[in-house]
Design an enzyme around this catalytic site. Sequence first.
Site, PDB file in Angstrom:
ATOM      1  CG  HIS A 260      -6.116   1.888   2.699  1.00  0.00           C
ATOM      2  ND1 HIS A 260      -5.854   1.085   3.781  1.00  0.00           N
ATOM      3  CD2 HIS A 260      -4.993   2.622   2.506  1.00  0.00           C
ATOM      4  CE1 HIS A 260      -4.631   1.320   4.230  1.00  0.00           C
ATOM      5  NE2 HIS A 260      -4.086   2.250   3.472  1.00  0.00           N
TER       6      HIS A 260
ATOM      7  CB  CYS B 195      -1.740  -0.247   3.049  1.00  0.00           C
ATOM      8  SG  CYS B 195      -0.909   1.323   2.719  1.00  0.00           S
TER       9      CYS B 195
END
Length: 517
Positions: free
Chosen positions: A463, A362
Amino acid sequence: MTQSLADVVFTPAPADLPKRARTLMIQGTASDVGKSMVVAALCRAYTRRGLIVRPYKAQNMSNNAAVAADCDPGPDGAVTHGEIGRAQALQARACKVPPSIHMNPVLLKPQTDIGSQVVLRGRVLGNCPARIYHKMRHALMPAVLDSLRRLQAEADLVIVEGAGSGAEVYLRSSDITNMRLAESADLPVAILSDIDRGGTMAAIVGSHALLSEADRARVVGYIINKFRGDFSLFEPGCRTITEHTGWPFLGVIRWFDRADRLPAEDSLALERPAEFGGRGLNVAVPRLSRIANFDDLDPLAAEPGVSLKFVQPGNPIPADTDVIILPGSKATRTDINVLRKEGWDVDILAHVRHGGRVVGLCAGFQMLGKVVRDPLGLEGPAGETAGLGLLDVETEITPDKQLIDLDVTDRISGQRVTGYEMHMGRTIGPGLDKPWLMLGNGANARPEGAVSSDGRVTGAYVHGLFGSDAFRAHWLTTVGAQASALDFEARTEAALEALADHVEANLDLDALLKLAR
């Protein structure tokens, strides 16, 4: 803020929605006394008894978040995914139900020392300095109470978690998560104190001294948490507490050895243990100032063939590191500057020159590119910051937040990938022509992330990637490590069951249930 909190519009529940559930609130004498874990334990224990149970925390401050499937319709009427604190997602799992935005209607995600991104019922409102939010949060109370009411209508029991200490009386007038919430919703309160940190007697008696008579009357008793040793030695202390407060002693929860098998609520957990897992592949994770969703790394830490270490500020990245992982962050440009301030950028570049591997997740993926731009000042002062330049991509932080729940096949590895995307930012550049992942099937597959030309630097927005057992095993093999037969989901589920067994053995749950109303 992108809009005034006073002008917040939310979809209220129907006026005739029945109140069905009994409710009990767990407040703490401080932050990190174990409220989230105890609520998760009670959720699973009462669910196992056949009750429909729901967790609730009005306001959570954490950069560890999870995707929830239900969200109030936006301005265009479309219903989208939302986000809540990861602790409430774990508690939902303990109840064996999907997470809901009503379980955590207000989420504050710290971006600076004095300000946070404000998320209401799953949707980002904008950024707000703490002083301004303190003055305006009373406007959130209708939404907070409405979400609680919705949960009470669908459940037999709602376990409410307070935030920090319930005795912060200087915050009482604007409180939406402790005693003012208890008053507004007419909730009974059990006080939880952590004896492992010491000062339990002073914390509980001091809370009683600070609370008003009306708030004291809401307290149905106190629980001692994280006790080690012979409790008979502390029983006189409990008698003293009860003599000074009039509150009954509800029980002691002894130290739970498997707590580290469940995701931590926030980065306070990283200030204690520094190293996890077994021995073999050495993985180093720089401890960023705004680190987010670091539970991404729990599955790797659980591998017996992996030694995972969080590198604390002031320390270099160890020379024997095999893989450096840059985790998520709530302030990408700020944490790029942290990398440079700590000298970690030099360590990372040297690591790559010497043949080491780097993974960015991310915001960590964004940091690996050439530049991160924030023209609107969404994560701090407007401007741009040079990245590490290890991937040929550029990122611009944008107002729209991407929230996607994933359960797909990665066509490159051939493995199932579960997880989620949760980010503000659009990444472009030639580096995307060689993606790390190809998510989906056939014509619907989409590229995700990037891989350097030598294959040693990878990054993606996903994630929870390493929580997928088959994908984790495949990745470990590609980096020269030995994968185990670890079933991470089963491990987490076993820890929840053990936690429920633990509170069953330590507390009188029948008596505690009778205190809910």
